[in-house]
Scaffold this active site. Structure first.
Site, short mmCIF file in Angstrom:
data_model
loop_
_atom_site.label_atom_id
_atom_site.label_comp_id
_atom_site.label_asym_id
_atom_site.label_seq_id
_atom_site.Cartn_x
_atom_site.Cartn_y
_atom_site.Cartn_z
N LYS A 178 0.89 -1.27 0.00
CA LYS A 178 -0.15 -0.13 0.07
C LYS A 178 0.81 1.37 -0.07
CE LYS A 178 -0.09 -2.28 3.90
NZ LYS A 178 -0.54 -3.44 4.65
N GLY A 208 -7.52 -6.02 2.77
CA GLY A 208 -7.42 -7.42 2.67
C GLY A 208 -8.26 -7.95 1.84
N ILE A 258 -11.61 -7.63 1.31
CA ILE A 258 -12.82 -6.94 1.01
C ILE A 258 -12.60 -6.41 -0.76
CG2 ILE A 258 -14.34 -5.08 1.27
CD1 ILE A 258 -13.78 -4.61 3.98
N LYS A 266 -3.97 3.51 2.37
CA LYS A 266 -5.02 2.70 1.72
C LYS A 266 -6.29 3.96 1.28
CE LYS A 266 -4.37 -1.45 4.32
NZ LYS A 266 -4.64 -2.08 6.00
N1 HSE Z 1 -1.05 -4.14 9.03
C1 HSE Z 1 -1.99 -4.24 8.05
C2 HSE Z 1 -3.33 -4.23 9.01
C3 HSE Z 1 -2.08 -5.48 7.23
O1 HSE Z 1 -3.31 -4.36 10.16
O2 HSE Z 1 -4.54 -3.81 8.45
C4 HSE Z 1 -3.17 -5.53 6.12
O3 HSE Z 1 -3.13 -4.34 5.16
#
Ligand code: HSE
Length: 425
Positions: free
Chosen positions: A96, A125, A127, A196
């Site tokens: 990301k 993740g 989704i 994100k």
């Molecule tokens: N470290 C990230 C989280 C992993 O906890 O969402 C997934 O991007």
């Protein structure tokens, strides 16, 4: 379905998850043929012949169709991805930071090379939010996008609130379960969620906003008194990423937020993520799924690889078809700010104040502040200061305190504190 030969960079938590999902998928036609790793001395579950430490063994291998990049280092990842696209390979990545910081460049590089880069696994993740925005919402204007974009912090907050586990223990657990980043500050300080959000801004509103322009605050400053405040008012705390289109511009941030029990995000627990979209025609839709972990993220990567077998590419419809919306930090938000000593914050940074509690050891104010002020306020870096977005609650709507009077009160407190400090010396 075309058979796909995959060259994989990185064999950590997500890499191993991908390997497992490929082995257990009943109808995916493809295989990992080579894996490039950094440390050849680490014990591995697969035969040595799978591994190499030489990137060109993958990048220059004409039999490899898709390069999957799942390493930690964003700069090295960008080199790998660039080289792969230039060598005529399509790419899947879950990085990301690399995508968020270079999205404009990556869009151009795809045009230049005619190859695709897909990155569903980089955002929330399992989704399928990027493809949903690209395909389903390609032509519907969106008014708001918000959600829980980080699994580790949501896991930690769930453990703190539901099980009374302390912050450090909960963070250790999130790391042990493979949810957290190698540097967990990226999770707990809101950077991961901000990367994100930055990526989704491109697909939801058609704008590239570098992460450095977005305010991010984390959950690493939560104090027992903040938890007490939330519990007293029957509120939860969630790390919320939000972007809103309003008056011809878009604003956004990642900041912890008080949530009422009846709100949709209140039910999102542990490593689950949620994305709420409000479209001009469809109204609100909520997407929920595991946002971290080996198999859920591996599954998102597998889905991207599989999409490449039918030559899927992001079209960036909103980016190309909409007039450019400006991103602005001018709007103000209502925040609760807790601090130890009156010296810790500057009340003049607030546009208005609605409630306050002052004492020597632990104080707070609730008020409105512009995002641009928050971005620049030096007191925000003070480890004693914790900031939580507080949506307007009915009983406080009409209250307004005089900042000047509060300044006087703070000044008295400061004097009192100085006297106390002198006495105790
Ligand atoms: N470290 C990230 C989280 C992993 O906890 O969402 C997934 O991007």
């Amino acid at each position: 379905m075309k058979h796909i030969n995959i060259g994989l960079f990185g064999f950590g938590c997500v890499g191993q998850g991908l390997y497992e999902t490929i082995n257990n998928s009943k109808n995916f036609s493809g295989e990992v043929t080579k894996i490039c790793i950094k440390n050849p001395d680490k014990p591995r579950q697969l035969d040595d012949s799978f591994f190499t430490v030489v990137p060109s063994d993958i990048l220059n291998d004409a039999h490899i169709d898709v390069v999957v990049e799942l390493i930690d280092d964003a700069d090295v990842a960008l080199d790998i991805v660039t080289q792969a696209l230039k060598n005529g390979k399509s790419v899947v990545t879950a990085n990301k930071k690399m995508v968020a910081e270079n999205l404009e460049y990556l869009v151009e590089l795809q045009k230049e090379t005619g190859r695709a880069i897909l990155y569903e696994g980089a955002v929330c993740g399992s989704i399928p939010i990027i493809r949903t925005l690209e395909e389903y919402f390609g032509h519907e204007p969106l008014n708001e996008l918000k959600g829980i974009f980080n699994g580790s912090t949501n896991y930690i907050l769930t453990k703190i609130f539901e099980e009374n586990i302390d912050y450090e223990t909960a963070l250790d657990q999130a790391q042990a379960l493979g949810f957290a980043e190698s540097d967990p500050r990226l999770d707990v300080q809101g950077y991961d969620a901000k990367f994100k959000l930055s990526i989704l801004l491109t697909h939801a509103f058609g704008i590239h906003v570098p992460p450095s322009q977005i305010v991010n605050l984390g959950i690493d400053r939560l104090k027992p008194s903040d938890l007490e405040y939330a519990r007293d008012k029957e509120l939860q705390i969630k790390l919320v990423a939000k972007a809103v289109k309003s008056e011809g511009q878009v604003y956004g941030f990642v900041i912890p937020q008080f949530i009422k029990a009846e709100e949709s995000l209140a039910g999102i627990q542990n490593e689950f993520n949620a994305v709420s979209l409000t479209g001009e025609f469809c109204d609100e839709q909520l997407f929920i799924g595991k946002g971290a972990g080996s198999l859920p993220t591996g599954a998102a990567v597998l889905s991207d690889i599989s999409a490449l077998s039918y030559d899927y590419q992001y079209e960036y419809k909103k980016h190309y078809n909409l007039g450019k919306l400006p991103f602005s930090n001018d709007p103000s938000i209502q925040v609760y700010v807790s601090f130890n000593r009156p010296l810790d914050i500057n009340l003049q940074d607030f546009e208005s104040l609605k409630s306050k509690f002052f004492c020597f050891e632990q104080s707070y104010v609730v008020g409105n502040i512009k995002l641009s002020r928050l971005l620049k306020a030096s007191w925000r870096e003070n480890p004693n200061v914790n900031i939580i977005v507080q949506p307007t609650f009915d009983q406080e709507e009409n209250q307004r305190l005089s900042i000047e009077e509060l300044e006087l009160e703070v000044s008295d407190l400061r004097k009192g504190q100085e006297i106390l400090e002198k006495i105790s010396l």
